[in-house]
Design an enzyme around this catalytic site. Sequence first.
Site, PDB file in Angstrom:
ATOM      1  CG  ASP A  93      41.651  33.656  33.454  1.00 27.11           C
ATOM      2  OD1 ASP A  93      41.970  32.952  32.471  1.00 27.11           O
ATOM      3  OD2 ASP A  93      41.199  34.808  33.354  1.00 27.11           O
ATOM      4  CD  GLU A 188      39.538  34.277  27.479  1.00 28.32           C
ATOM      5  OE1 GLU A 188      38.971  34.424  26.394  1.00 28.32           O
ATOM      6  OE2 GLU A 188      38.920  34.193  28.572  1.00 28.32           O
TER       7      GLU A 188
END
Length: 422
Positions: A93, A188
Amino acid sequence: MINNLEAFTMTNYEDLIPRFLKYVKTETRSDEESNTVPSAPNEVTFLHELEQELNDLGLAEVKYNEANGYVTGLLPSNLDKNVPTIGFLAHVDTADFNANGVNPQFVENYDGQSIIKLDPAGDFVLDPAEFPSLKKYAGHTLITTDGSTLLGSDDKSGVAEIMAMLSYLLAHPEIKHGDLKVGFGPDEEIGTGADRFDVADFDADFAYTVDGGPLGQLEYETFSAAAFKLHIQGKNVHPSGAKGIMVNAIQLGVDFQSAFPANETPETTEGREGYYHLLSFNGTVEEADLDYIIRDFETTGLEARKQFVTDLVAKMNAQFDEPRLTLKMWDQYQNMIDVMKDHMSVVQLAERAMNALGITPDEEPVRGGTDGSKISFMGLPTPNIFAGGENMHGRYEYVSTQVMSQAVDVLLKINELNVTEN
């Protein structure tokens, strides 16, 4: 400024930059408001694409874990002896900045001094006077944004570097290696990606996240972190008769923020100094919402900061007949040094790998956190290694192709030393 892949000098690993370019053009922002795992459907799509790539490479035990959103795989040992199993991890991400239509630009043989125009009009530039880190990259090929998006080097550089390592080892079967586990995970950037990581299923002896910044970063000490949301309930009446009746939620929010130490914010601190950080403030007279994060390197310091917030809310509520401020606070991660101090051999292996390649390890504490913070506390020691990105999370992000190649060198050298030293 050039924008085609063929126009710049290739790195040592022929698939490294093409993979990186493909990855960053896929939008994978995580969504803090989501209740799903992964938090965004684009992450799921991308993770399945990585799953297919691992299968195409010929890895064993490739799977997508529905429970935690991780794609994992195994490159089996080609040794006639047992050595520790190493894991390499990266997240897919990107941060909450425009990531639609990422259009990477190339600056070949950068001179370390010139201003780089990101967009044709020159509204956004990389200026060494403002970003002195550019001066380190004389002679490098830089990949930048076009000024309208982030780049996504955090952490698609890490994803590409792990993939390049695997591809290189598979293309050179004469290189000896033990079992290597790889994993790519979600979320994350919103601090939840590693919450469900399955250490037992991953089955490595130790691991590294490939999620750091510039050349040489080797991180095994992070902030301890908490976050909180504050809801303020006001009372809105017509201003003409508001005296003694109106409770302005916006004003209460301003008063709340003003009560924090002015010199304990991200923009006023450095090194081992902690902070309070107001992320968002939305409101009307009737109600307001504030989102914060709290950071400190010491557990006692974090607890003191949390207590300051709790006491401040109680003090402000005491002004009213009924509570107006509602606090929701939670811990995010702990300083990984509390675990890593007992597993410094994992750090020392990475140090030896970097030193053998002429790279000076940079072991400053991380003014942030990594998935390795949580994973280390789950029982898998996981320090963080550089992936190359600079100015991450925004339009001024860039990465050196040479540093990305050096990151792959380090991963391969860690494996080599693991074989020769065991």
